[in-house]
Design an enzyme around this catalytic site. Structure first.
Site, short mmCIF file in Angstrom:
data_model
loop_
_atom_site.label_atom_id
_atom_site.label_comp_id
_atom_site.label_asym_id
_atom_site.label_seq_id
_atom_site.Cartn_x
_atom_site.Cartn_y
_atom_site.Cartn_z
N LEU A 17 0.85 -1.19 0.00
CA LEU A 17 0.00 0.00 0.00
C LEU A 17 0.88 1.24 0.00
O LEU A 17 1.59 1.51 0.97
CB LEU A 17 -0.92 -0.01 1.22
CG LEU A 17 -1.77 -1.29 1.40
CD1 LEU A 17 -2.65 -1.16 2.64
CD2 LEU A 17 -2.60 -1.57 0.16
N GLY A 42 -9.75 4.37 1.89
CA GLY A 42 -9.48 3.40 2.93
C GLY A 42 -8.63 2.23 2.48
O GLY A 42 -8.42 2.01 1.28
N ARG A 95 36.81 14.52 -5.33
CA ARG A 95 35.54 14.72 -6.02
C ARG A 95 35.30 13.64 -7.08
O ARG A 95 36.19 12.86 -7.40
CB ARG A 95 35.50 16.14 -6.61
CG ARG A 95 35.44 17.22 -5.54
CD ARG A 95 35.61 18.61 -6.13
NE ARG A 95 34.62 18.87 -7.16
CZ ARG A 95 34.69 19.91 -7.99
NH1 ARG A 95 35.72 20.75 -7.93
NH2 ARG A 95 33.75 20.11 -8.90
N LYS A 152 39.78 16.45 -8.57
CA LYS A 152 38.51 16.33 -9.29
C LYS A 152 38.74 15.68 -10.65
O LYS A 152 39.53 16.16 -11.45
CB LYS A 152 37.88 17.72 -9.47
CG LYS A 152 36.42 17.69 -9.96
CD LYS A 152 36.27 17.69 -11.45
CE LYS A 152 36.72 18.99 -12.07
NZ LYS A 152 36.48 18.98 -13.56
N HIS A 168 50.03 19.16 0.10
CA HIS A 168 49.44 20.35 0.73
C HIS A 168 48.82 21.29 -0.30
O HIS A 168 49.38 21.51 -1.37
CB HIS A 168 50.49 21.17 1.49
CG HIS A 168 51.65 20.39 2.00
ND1 HIS A 168 51.68 19.81 3.24
CD2 HIS A 168 52.84 20.08 1.43
CE1 HIS A 168 52.84 19.18 3.41
NE2 HIS A 168 53.55 19.33 2.32
N ASN A 221 56.01 13.97 -7.54
CA ASN A 221 55.88 14.85 -6.39
C ASN A 221 55.18 16.13 -6.85
O ASN A 221 55.67 16.82 -7.75
CB ASN A 221 57.23 15.20 -5.79
CG ASN A 221 57.08 16.08 -4.56
OD1 ASN A 221 56.86 15.59 -3.46
ND2 ASN A 221 57.17 17.40 -4.74
N ALA A 227 53.47 21.93 -2.78
CA ALA A 227 52.41 22.71 -2.15
C ALA A 227 52.02 23.89 -3.03
O ALA A 227 52.86 24.54 -3.65
CB ALA A 227 52.87 23.20 -0.79
#
Length: 460
Positions: A9, A78, A333, A351, A363, A377, A380
């Site tokens: 139902l 019902g 992502r 991403k 970093h 490598n 940063a």
């Protein structure tokens, strides 16, 4: 093929949910309540399942497309009326038919199989699934005679003082002899306070005809929960979360604080994995053996292999291979692949990119639409400039390359194997294998010029 049938139902609006979404499509542990019920129903291997739809029928049908037949209840008159809508699909068939509400996500397949076995072994024409409630207020009561036979179901508003003391309640799930169900439905009417066709009226019809009606009592009261509002939805979520987490712990997964860990029902976790507090695992996520997810990690529809360590990071729709370390505070992502032994450190965003085996990006880096080779490598502050406002462009870095800190790579660019990208460079052209790419202004020192600026002590 079995001679079991099922009617789910799912036509109601669910006004108390205060939502534009049909009630049965609200989610518990990552899937809709309707899907939870359908999975439980599937355990009884029904030859046919008919889902009764009404409010926003097209949305409900989309969830079970290809898994169920559908019957439209254009007016909600019902529960008895809803079951009548299944008559064209089921009338005349030999066997037994389950009737269950689509807002009961905690019911288990095991309980439904037990209900069928009880019904068949006792040769009942109808069997009510009941539960023992510590506080039965608001529920219909199961009234039995001195021999323990079910006589009737009495609603709270109609119960006398004695009947109100009964703790056995009607869960709203039933198993019927299929032919007798549809025969009895022809005899019910709307002569009641609500002006509706009550499914429970067929129980009285069977008893008046001297036919056998039984009741099977659930072992776990939680399974009887029907969700009518957001409070009950949260209760169902908490119960389901406890079930899920306990299942994983039994299978060898360590939870530091299971009460603060949120795992969807379809998530897979390998043995010896460690899940710290405030971890959220959603969708079709797979976690490998011995992998550690530290506090605050969130993973959705991703595959993380064995022996990885994910520290307080977000991972979506990506693949993480063995021995990878991610975080803290990294964001992986959709569409990314981190190969074996990759390290992605703090405040790194990846991403739609592939990082080759042993590559490190420690970093403050953004790598988008990039293919990075093995043992690279990435210093940063490295940024791949992959978007011109309309199109995305690709960066390719070969094996064993060294990308110096604070580098900006304006795609499309290819950097060859063993190449070195000098720190602080803006790279707009390809760098050949074994070459050094430098893209920065030459430093010039102007003696004594600093004395002209306000910071200098001579200016104060």
């Amino acid at each position: 093929m079995s001679n079991n049938y099922a009617i789910i139902l799912a036509a109601g609006k669910g006004t108390r949910m205060k939502s534009d979404l049909p009630k049965v499509l609200h989610k518990v542990a990552g899937i809709t309540m309707l899907e939870h019920v359908k999975r439980a129903v599937d355990a009884m291997e029904p030859a046919k399942t008919v889902t009764i739809v009404g409010h926003k029928a097209e949305l409900v049908q989309a969830v079970l497309e290809g898994q169920s037949e559908f019957a439209l209840q254009s007016e909600q008159l019902g529960t008895g009326h809803a079951v009548m809508m299944a008559e064209p699909a089921l009338a005349g068939l030999e066997g037994q038919t389950l009737v269950i509400a689509g807002d009961t996500p905690l019911i288990t397949g095991e309980s439904l199989k037990n209900l069928i076995n009880f019904h068949v072994s006792h040769k009942n024409v109808a069997t009510i699934l009941t539960a023992q409630a510590d506080n039965p207020f608001g529920y219909g009561r199961i009234i039995r005679n001195a021999d323990g036979e079910v006589q009737k179901i009495v609603e709270q508003k109609d119960a006398n003082d004695f009947e109100k003391q009964v703790k056995e309640i009607n869960t709203g799930t039933y198993l019927f002899d299929n032919k007798r169900l549809f025969e009895a439905l022809k005899d019910i009417n709307t002569d009641n306070a609500q002006g509706e066709y009550y499914l429970t009226d067929v129980i009285s019809i069977f008893r008046q005809a001297g036919e056998k009606v039984g009741a099977y009592v659930l072992r776990d009261f939680d399974e009887s929960l029907g969700v009518n509002d957001r409070v009950a939805l949260a209760t169902a979520e908490a119960v389901m979360r406890k079930r899920i987490n306990e299942k994983h712990m039994v299978n060898g997964v360590t939870f530091i604080n299971p009460d603060a860990t949120y795992i969807d029902i379809d998530v897979e976790i390998g043995a010896e994995a460690v899940i710290e507090a405030n971890v959220v695992l959603k969708g079709q996520t797979v976690i490998g053996e011995r992998t550690v997810l530290t506090n605050g990690t969130r993973v959705r529809d991703a595959k993380i292999a064995a022996d990885a360590v994910i520290s307080n990071s977000d991972i979506e729709e990506s693949v993480i291979e063995e021995g990878v370390t991610v975080g803290p505070y990294a964001h992986i992502r959709p569409g990314s692949l981190l190969k074996k032994d990759v390290h992605v450190g703090n405040f790194v965003e990846i991403k739609a990119s592939t990082l080759g085996q042993g590559t490190k990006s420690g970093h403050l880096t953004y790598l988008g639409n990039a293919t990075i080779g093995n043992n690279v490598n990435v210093g940063a502050g490295t940024i791949t400039v992959n978007y011109d406002g309309k199109n995305k462009f690709k960066t390719t870095v070969g094996d064993n390359a060294f990308v110096g800190s604070n580098s900006t790579i304006i795609a499309p660019v290819t950097i060859g194997d063993n190449a070195l990208l000098a720190a602080g460079s803006v790279i707009t052209k390809d760098i050949p294998e074994d070459a050094i790419g430098i893209g920065r202004g030459r430093q010039e020192n102007k003696e004594g010029y600093a004395t002209r600026f306000p910071f200098h002590p001579s200016q104060k």
